[in-house]
Each structure stands twice: as structure tokens, then as C-alpha cells.
Design an enzyme around this catalytic site. Structure first.
Site, PDB file in Angstrom:
ATOM      1  N   GLY A  10       0.833  -1.145   0.020  1.00 43.55           N
ATOM      2  CA  GLY A  10      -0.285  -0.256  -0.255  1.00 43.55           C
ATOM      3  C   GLY A  10       1.071   1.364   0.013  1.00 43.55           C
ATOM      4  CG  PHE A  11      -0.269   6.317   0.372  1.00 42.63           C
ATOM      5  CD1 PHE A  11       1.857   6.713  -0.036  1.00 42.63           C
ATOM      6  CD2 PHE A  11      -0.907   6.549   1.636  1.00 42.63           C
ATOM      7  CE1 PHE A  11       1.892   7.911   0.372  1.00 42.63           C
ATOM      8  CE2 PHE A  11      -0.648   8.470   1.433  1.00 42.63           C
ATOM      9  CZ  PHE A  11       0.704   8.897   1.632  1.00 42.63           C
ATOM     10  CB  ILE A  12       2.021   4.095   4.601  1.00 46.40           C
ATOM     11  CG1 ILE A  12       0.324   5.747   4.497  1.00 46.40           C
ATOM     12  CG2 ILE A  12       2.845   4.770   5.832  1.00 46.40           C
ATOM     13  CD1 ILE A  12      -0.450   6.113   5.904  1.00 46.40           C
ATOM     14  CE1 TYR A 148      -9.426   3.498   8.596  1.00 45.67           C
ATOM     15  CE2 TYR A 148      -9.694   5.683   9.446  1.00 45.67           C
ATOM     16  CZ  TYR A 148      -9.055   4.466   8.454  1.00 45.67           C
ATOM     17  OH  TYR A 148      -7.272   4.442   8.602  1.00 45.67           O
ATOM     18  CE  LYS A 152      -6.869   1.498  10.962  1.00 45.56           C
ATOM     19  NZ  LYS A 152      -5.646   1.554  11.336  1.00 45.56           N
TER      20      LYS A 152
HETATM   21  N1  LIG Z   1      -2.741   7.566   4.354  1.00 49.25           N
HETATM   22  C1  LIG Z   1      -3.754   7.852   5.404  1.00 49.25           C
HETATM   23  O1  LIG Z   1      -3.965   9.521   5.816  1.00 49.25           O
HETATM   24  C2  LIG Z   1      -4.042   7.303   7.123  1.00 49.25           C
HETATM   25  C3  LIG Z   1      -4.118   7.952   8.354  1.00 49.25           C
HETATM   26  C4  LIG Z   1      -4.564   7.435   9.283  1.00 49.25           C
HETATM   27  C5  LIG Z   1      -4.376   5.931   9.461  1.00 49.25           C
HETATM   28  N2  LIG Z   1      -3.949   5.197   7.805  1.00 49.25           N
HETATM   29  C6  LIG Z   1      -3.877   3.505   8.103  1.00 49.25           C
HETATM   30  O2  LIG Z   1      -2.494   3.705   7.864  1.00 49.25           O
HETATM   31  C7  LIG Z   1      -2.139   2.251   7.321  1.00 49.25           C
HETATM   32  C8  LIG Z   1      -2.028   2.121   5.885  1.00 49.25           C
HETATM   33  O3  LIG Z   1      -2.321   3.200   5.479  1.00 49.25           O
HETATM   34  P1  LIG Z   1      -3.107   3.709   3.738  1.00 49.25           P
HETATM   35  O4  LIG Z   1      -3.002   4.430   3.701  1.00 49.25           O
HETATM   36  O5  LIG Z   1      -1.338   3.094   2.994  1.00 49.25           O
HETATM   37  O6  LIG Z   1      -3.976   2.291   2.899  1.00 49.25           O
HETATM   38  P2  LIG Z   1      -3.848   1.221   1.948  1.00 49.25           P
HETATM   39  O7  LIG Z   1      -4.410   1.101   1.506  1.00 49.25           O
HETATM   40  O8  LIG Z   1      -2.331   2.151   0.876  1.00 49.25           O
HETATM   41  O9  LIG Z   1      -2.386   0.277   2.422  1.00 49.25           O
HETATM   42  C9  LIG Z   1      -3.396  -1.186   2.581  1.00 49.25           C
HETATM   43  C10 LIG Z   1      -2.726  -1.978   2.448  1.00 49.25           C
HETATM   44  O10 LIG Z   1      -3.484  -3.104   3.484  1.00 49.25           O
HETATM   45  C11 LIG Z   1      -4.028  -4.143   2.676  1.00 49.25           C
HETATM   46  N3  LIG Z   1      -4.893  -5.041   3.634  1.00 49.25           N
HETATM   47  C12 LIG Z   1      -6.090  -4.310   3.230  1.00 49.25           C
HETATM   48  N4  LIG Z   1      -7.127  -5.620   3.973  1.00 49.25           N
HETATM   49  C13 LIG Z   1      -5.331  -6.553   4.196  1.00 49.25           C
HETATM   50  C14 LIG Z   1      -5.574  -7.785   4.356  1.00 49.25           C
HETATM   51  N5  LIG Z   1      -6.816  -8.828   4.743  1.00 49.25           N
HETATM   52  N6  LIG Z   1      -4.239  -8.759   4.479  1.00 49.25           N
HETATM   53  C15 LIG Z   1      -3.261  -8.500   3.913  1.00 49.25           C
HETATM   54  N7  LIG Z   1      -2.977  -6.953   3.847  1.00 49.25           N
HETATM   55  C16 LIG Z   1      -4.360  -6.124   3.388  1.00 49.25           C
HETATM   56  C17 LIG Z   1      -4.497  -3.427   0.716  1.00 49.25           C
HETATM   57  O11 LIG Z   1      -4.304  -4.136   0.388  1.00 49.25           O
HETATM   58  C18 LIG Z   1      -3.707  -2.240   1.252  1.00 49.25           C
HETATM   59  O12 LIG Z   1      -2.468  -2.688   0.693  1.00 49.25           O
HETATM   60  C19 LIG Z   1      -3.839   1.454   7.383  1.00 49.25           C
HETATM   61  O13 LIG Z   1      -3.957   0.957   8.469  1.00 49.25           O
HETATM   62  C20 LIG Z   1      -4.481   2.829   7.812  1.00 49.25           C
HETATM   63  O14 LIG Z   1      -5.549   2.700   7.975  1.00 49.25           O
HETATM   64  C21 LIG Z   1      -3.714   5.742   7.036  1.00 49.25           C
END
Ligand SMILES: NC(=O)c1ccc[n+]([C@@H]2O[C@H](COP(=O)([O-])OP(=O)(O)OC[C@H]3O[C@@H](n4cnc5c(N)ncnc54)[C@H](O)[C@@H]3O)[C@@H](O)[C@H]2O)c1
Length: 313
Positions: A10-12, A148, A152
Site C-alpha cells: 500500500g501507500f504508506i 472506520y 481503529k
Molecule cells: N493514509 C492516511 O492518511 C492514513 C491516516 C491514518 C491511518 N492510516 C492507516 O495507515 C495504514 C496504511 O494506510 P494507507 O493509506 O497506506 O492505505 P493502503 O490501502 O494504501 O494500504 C493498506 C494495505 O493493506 C492491504 N490489506 C488490506 N486488507 C488486507 C488483509 N486482509 N491482509 C493483508 N493486507 C491487507 C491492502 O491491500 C493495502 O495494500 C492503514 O492501517 C490506515 O488505516 C492511513
């Protein structure tokens, strides 16, 4: 150190893997390519982190056998796998709960079987609900404003219970509106940059929302500091602490792109809170965290990635 990163494609997660590899760690990435957005974007993220010390496992966090295998020899876990996104969570309440709550429980059980000593969980500013900012980690959490946010909150509670039961070092890092290259396609900054560049109108939901937009490099720095410096159970805000309004965000984009945005005003969306502002006192004091990226430069880097696929800062 050998580290498992869930949500690695994913992104982060992909940025976090790169940072771990850059400092010499061995990284196992796990992701199931959840269909919330295009698998090809996640495959491209993984291609950028190809490295001799990186292995990737395509599996779900619900799959105990795959987790047991991936966790062999791991000293630490970053748990980022989740269904992310406030607005979309209203459309699949059970699916979000299954991945974000039950999936976290599955991951914690596997970490216990593997005797992992350190865990960092990617939580969210959304756990604070609709309260007056700035948000502090010792604030009582309000009613969650979206499914959501509720997931969390529940996942943080599971993390705390896991720490109490096992004694492992565990940090919940509350991330505030992360942006940067590889940004998820559902997030406003990406949609705005693409539409303004293409001369298409953008929808501004709500009148005066304020957000603490945080560059992904700073978020990754906060996650790494939580792993390296936190002891026992910790909760940390990781944000920029420089909130700006939606209108300021758009005018900054207009300056960077040299294009005037065509704006359409829309009512606030369900789940959105009027303002998120991180109080960083604890992260500064205990982790030595200090966000570095100025919004204008971070947005320019993101815009460059969207246009050219590169993101040197
Ligand atoms: N982007 C933001 O602004 C933000 C803010 C607060 C918290 N977060 C948290 O940071 C984390 C990463 O967020 P992101 O923006 O990179 O999102 P993202 O969707 O790009 O990354 C999440 C990854 O988790 C994978 N995933 C989902 N379900 C899964 C499963 N059952 N088994 C294995 N992998 C699975 C997805 O395929 C995806 O690649 C998440 O937990 C999100 O809730 C993100």
C-alpha cells in the site's frame, strides 16, 4: 533486525519498507492486494522496493499459516494492513470490521505464537471523533464518526490487551491525513491535483474544514521512531501540527500547478470531522519526532509523482 510489514504493497507500507531497507533491516512484506483500489498500483509500489533483503508474501492477515511462516525469525511487526478510508467504510461496515478488528486480532495472535517482541500499529486521528482540537493522546476518545474510526478504536483496545497479556512493547501511532507519492486514489489531495491539472472541477465538501496534512516521509519517520524508542505500551500522534483549511490547500495547489481550480461547493460528507490538529508534545518528548516537510514542497513532490511517476524531493 528482521521486520514484518503488513499492508506492504500500500501507500504508506511501501514507503516504510523502503526506509527499513535503507537502514539495513531485513523486511518481509505481506499484503493481500485488497481490491479497494487497483492491484496494478500496488504491484508498481512493490516494484519500486525490490531489494535483496526484501521478500514479499501475498496473503491475508486472516491466514494464520501464512502469518506463522512470514513471522519466522522476525523481531518486530509493523501492522498497517487495513481497509482505509472514512467515507467508504459506511458502504461495507462488516468488511471494515473484519479486516481492521478481527484481522488485527489474528495478526496479534500470530505475533504471540512467533514471540515477536515489538509491534507498531498504524492507528488514525479518526479515533478522536468530533472534538475540539488539538488532539492529545490522553484525551478521552469520543463517539467514532464513522465505521472506520470505530474499527481503529477497537483495534487499539486489542493492542492494549495484547500488551497487558504478553508484555511486548507495542505502540499505536495515530497518523494524521498522510499524503505524498503513491497516495491512495480515493484521497482528496490526489483527486484535486489530478483534476486541477486536467482543468476539471473539484468538489469541496464542507465549508471550513481544517486538516493536519502530513507528508509520508514524516509519517514513516514517526513509525520508525515508535519502533526504536517506545517502551511498554505507547500511543503517539504523528502529524505535521500545521493545520490548514481546505481553501488554503487548494490555493497552494493552484500556486504549484500554475492553474486556477474550478471549485464546486458541496455539503460536508458523513464521517468527516470539522478539524484535525495533532498535539505532538508526547511524540516530540518521547520519540524525538519533529515533522520536516513543508506542505508546498510535499505537494509539489506529490504532483511530480502523479505527472511523471518520479518523486525525488
Ligand atoms: N493514509 C492516511 O492518511 C492514513 C491516516 C491514518 C491511518 N492510516 C492507516 O495507515 C495504514 C496504511 O494506510 P494507507 O493509506 O497506506 O492505505 P493502503 O490501502 O494504501 O494500504 C493498506 C494495505 O493493506 C492491504 N490489506 C488490506 N486488507 C488486507 C488483509 N486482509 N491482509 C493483508 N493486507 C491487507 C491492502 O491491500 C493495502 O495494500 C492503514 O492501517 C490506515 O488505516 C492511513
Amino acid at each position: 533486525m528482521r521486520v514484518l510489514v503488513t499492508g506492504a504493497a500500500g501507500f504508506i507500507g511501501s514507503h516504510l519498507c523502503e526506509a527499513l531497507l535503507a537502514r539495513g533491516d531485513v523486511v518481509v512484506g505481506l499484503d493481500n492486494f485488497d481490491p479497494l483500489y487497483d492491484r496494478r498500483e500496488k504491484v508498481a509500489n512493490l516494484q519500486t522496493i525490490a531489494h535483496a533483503r526484501f521478500t514479499f508474501v501475498e496473503a491475508s492477515i486472516h491466514d494464520g499459516t501464512a502469518l506463522d511462516h512470514a513471522l519466522i525469525g522476525c523481531d518486530a511487526v509493523f501492522h498497517l494492513a487495513a481497509r482505509a478510508g472514512v467515507r467508504r467504510s459506511f458502504l461495507d461496515v462488516d468488511g471494515y470490521a473484519s479486516t481492521n478488528v478481527s484481522g488485527t486480532a489474528d495478526l496479534l495472535s500470530a505475533a504471540e505464537r512467533a514471540r515477536v517482541k515489538r509491534i507498531v500499529f498504524a492507528s488514525s486521528s479518526s479515533v478522536y471523533g468530533n472534538r475540539a482540537p488539538p488532539f492529545r493522546e490522553d484525551n478521552a476518545l469520543g463517539t467514532p464518526c464513522s465505521p472506520y474510526a470505530r474499527t481503529k478504536q477497537e483495534a487499539e483496545q486489542l493492542c492494549h490487551a495484547h500488551h497487558v497479556a504478553t508484555g511486548v512493547h507495542l505502540s499505536c501511532v495515530r497518523l494524521f491525513s498522510i499524503y505524498g507519492p503513491r497516495l491512495r486514489p480515493d484521497l482528496a489531495i490526489r483527486i484535486f491535483l489530478q483534476r486541477i491539472t486536467g482543468g476539471e472541477p473539484i468538489d469541496l465538501f464542507g465549508t471550513s474544514s481544517m486538516r493536519d496534512y502530513t507528508y509520508v516521509g514524516d509519517a514513516v519517520d514517526g513509525l520508525l521512531r515508535a519502533l526504536d524508542r517506545s517502551r511498554g505500551f505507547g500511543i503517539y500522534n504523528i502529524g505535521s501540527a500545521r493545520p490548514i483549511s481546505l481553501d488554503e490547500l487548494v490555493s497552494t495547489m493552484e500556486r504549484i500547478l500554475g492553474v486556477r481550480a474550478k471549485k464546486r461547493r458541496r455539503p460536508a460528507q458523513p464521517g468527516d470531522v470539522p478539524a484535525t490538529i495533532a498535539d505532538l508534545s508526547r511524540a516530540r518528548a518521547e520519540l524525538g519526532f519533529a515533522p520536516r516537510m513543508a506542505l508546498e514542497r510535499g505537494l509539489a513532490t506529490t504532483a511530480r509523482w502523479l505527472t511523471h511517476g518520479t518523486h525525488a524531493t
